[in-house]
Design a protein around this motif. Sequence first.
Motif, PDB file in Angstrom:
ATOM      1  N   UNK A 142      22.582  20.366  87.856  1.00  0.00           N
ATOM      2  CA  UNK A 142      22.308  21.803  87.893  1.00  0.00           C
ATOM      3  C   UNK A 142      23.460  22.586  88.505  1.00  0.00           C
ATOM      4  N   UNK A 143      24.130  21.999  89.482  1.00  0.00           N
ATOM      5  CA  UNK A 143      25.294  22.649  90.086  1.00  0.00           C
ATOM      6  C   UNK A 143      26.389  22.794  89.039  1.00  0.00           C
ATOM      7  N   UNK A 144      26.644  21.730  88.293  1.00  0.00           N
ATOM      8  CA  UNK A 144      27.663  21.766  87.249  1.00  0.00           C
ATOM      9  C   UNK A 144      27.301  22.739  86.130  1.00  0.00           C
ATOM     10  N   UNK A 145      26.018  23.009  85.947  1.00  0.00           N
ATOM     11  CA  UNK A 145      25.560  23.963  84.934  1.00  0.00           C
ATOM     12  C   UNK A 145      25.590  25.393  85.471  1.00  0.00           C
ATOM     13  N   UNK A 146      26.095  25.552  86.706  1.00  0.00           N
ATOM     14  CA  UNK A 146      26.309  26.855  87.356  1.00  0.00           C
ATOM     15  C   UNK A 146      25.016  27.593  87.704  1.00  0.00           C
ATOM     16  N   UNK A 147      23.942  26.835  87.966  1.00  0.00           N
ATOM     17  CA  UNK A 147      22.735  27.479  88.474  1.00  0.00           C
ATOM     18  C   UNK A 147      22.944  27.826  89.933  1.00  0.00           C
ATOM     19  N   UNK A 148      22.287  28.883  90.369  1.00  0.00           N
ATOM     20  CA  UNK A 148      22.431  29.291  91.765  1.00  0.00           C
ATOM     21  C   UNK A 148      21.766  28.268  92.677  1.00  0.00           C
TER      22      UNK A 148
END
Length: 50
Positions: free
Chosen positions: A2-8
């Motif tokens: 999720x971090x790599x997908x740029x979610x907050x």
Amino acid sequence: MLIEMHYSIVAISERLGHESVKITLDTYAHLYPDKDITLADDLNKFRSSD
């Protein structure tokens, strides 16, 4: 992922069911090793586009 997908971090924290964003950051902050460099680069790009 999720971090790599740029979610907050807030969205990630809620999705994982953490009690607070602090728990999420304490657990996953190491996944942001270049955060200062990336942030500065993005600010410079924004400023130079004027």
